[in-house]
Design a protein around this motif. Structure first.
Motif, mmCIF file in Angstrom:
data_model
loop_
_atom_site.group_PDB
_atom_site.id
_atom_site.type_symbol
_atom_site.label_atom_id
_atom_site.label_comp_id
_atom_site.label_asym_id
_atom_site.label_seq_id
_atom_site.Cartn_x
_atom_site.Cartn_y
_atom_site.Cartn_z
ATOM 1 N N LEU A 137 0.611 -1.086 -0.279
ATOM 2 C CA LEU A 137 -0.292 0.342 0.122
ATOM 3 C C LEU A 137 0.945 1.104 0.019
ATOM 4 C CD1 LEU A 137 -2.693 -1.391 2.927
ATOM 5 C CD2 LEU A 137 -3.129 -0.979 -0.417
ATOM 6 N N SER A 138 2.095 1.299 0.582
ATOM 7 C CA SER A 138 2.795 2.791 0.469
ATOM 8 C C SER A 138 4.109 2.696 -0.478
ATOM 9 C CB SER A 138 4.083 2.251 1.684
ATOM 10 O OG SER A 138 3.752 2.462 2.644
ATOM 11 N N ARG A 139 4.176 1.758 -1.276
ATOM 12 C CA ARG A 139 4.219 1.879 -2.749
ATOM 13 C C ARG A 139 2.874 2.694 -3.752
ATOM 14 N NH1 ARG A 139 9.037 -2.662 -3.086
ATOM 15 N NH2 ARG A 139 10.184 -1.860 -0.866
ATOM 16 N N LEU A 158 -3.939 -1.604 16.237
ATOM 17 C CA LEU A 158 -1.987 -2.592 16.635
ATOM 18 C C LEU A 158 -1.239 -1.510 15.340
ATOM 19 C CD1 LEU A 158 -0.068 -3.622 18.850
ATOM 20 C CD2 LEU A 158 -1.375 -5.938 17.627
ATOM 21 N N SER A 159 -1.988 -1.885 14.357
ATOM 22 C CA SER A 159 -0.629 -1.910 12.978
ATOM 23 C C SER A 159 -1.067 -0.735 13.130
ATOM 24 C CB SER A 159 -1.662 -2.293 11.840
ATOM 25 O OG SER A 159 -1.105 -1.602 11.116
ATOM 26 N N TRP A 162 -3.001 5.504 6.981
ATOM 27 C CA TRP A 162 -3.992 4.940 6.339
ATOM 28 C C TRP A 162 -3.595 3.785 5.615
ATOM 29 C CZ3 TRP A 162 -8.862 6.403 7.846
ATOM 30 C CH2 TRP A 162 -9.099 7.783 6.950
ATOM 31 N N ASN A 163 -2.709 3.232 5.660
ATOM 32 C CA ASN A 163 -1.729 2.370 5.022
ATOM 33 C C ASN A 163 -1.852 0.981 6.247
ATOM 34 O OD1 ASN A 163 0.218 3.713 7.162
ATOM 35 N ND2 ASN A 163 1.444 3.290 4.897
ATOM 36 N N GLY A 164 -1.314 1.603 7.396
ATOM 37 C CA GLY A 164 -1.732 1.285 8.532
ATOM 38 C C GLY A 164 -3.020 0.758 8.853
ATOM 39 N N LEU A 175 -6.437 -4.093 9.266
ATOM 40 C CA LEU A 175 -7.836 -4.722 8.619
ATOM 41 C C LEU A 175 -7.783 -5.911 8.285
ATOM 42 C CD1 LEU A 175 -9.682 -1.813 8.061
ATOM 43 C CD2 LEU A 175 -10.925 -2.780 9.909
ATOM 44 N N PHE A 176 -6.458 -5.385 7.484
ATOM 45 C CA PHE A 176 -6.252 -7.067 6.110
ATOM 46 C C PHE A 176 -5.668 -8.200 7.045
ATOM 47 C CE2 PHE A 176 -3.243 -9.948 3.762
ATOM 48 C CZ PHE A 176 -4.370 -10.382 3.028
#
Length: 129
Positions: free
Chosen positions: A66-68, A109-110, A75-77, A82-83
């Motif tokens: 997601l970051s790339r 946590l992420s 949002w990426n975390g 969630l995933f």
């Protein structure tokens, strides 16, 4: 976020091993009751190690991807948490209520772990300047 020359799978496998070690230590420290047999004590670290390692692998891989693709922090975390919570819940065949709580907890946590990592990156870049 790993450097562009390192693949997301590579850095995620490293995260799996780190999580597995942490989960294994947790399983050793908080093992079964004293009345259990020797095999129960020997097997105690494996389930938490597999769970923690899998969570770290899934979260790290999805966060990297997601970051790339340009999704910024936090949002990426949140999405990667969630995933990973959803995948672990589905593979474990947990009830729907447990899946929702697992996804929410995993996302929180992420984001917290990403926040800690981002804070370390900011401090390191300030020291370099």
């Amino acid at each position: 976020k790993p450097p562009p020359e390192v693949s997301c799978v590579s850095s995620s496998v490293e995260s799996f091993y780190r999580g597995a070690v942490a989960g294994g230590v947790f399983g050793l420290v908080f093992g079964p009751e004293t009345g259990m047999g020797l095999m129960a004590h020997l097997m105690a670290p494996f389930r938490p190690a597999l769970l923690a390692g899998s969570w770290c692998l899934l979260t790290s891989f999805s966060s990297c991807a997601l970051s790339r693709d340009g999704l910024p922090f936090p949002w990426n975390g949140a999405v990667s948490g969630l995933f990973s919570g959803a995948v672990i819940s589905l593979v474990s065949r947990w009830p729907r209520e447990s899946t929702a709580w697992t996804m929410a907890g995993s996302s929180i946590l992420s984001v917290l772990s990403h926040y800690a990592t981002e804070g370390q990156n900011v401090k390191a870049s300030e020291r370099a300047e």
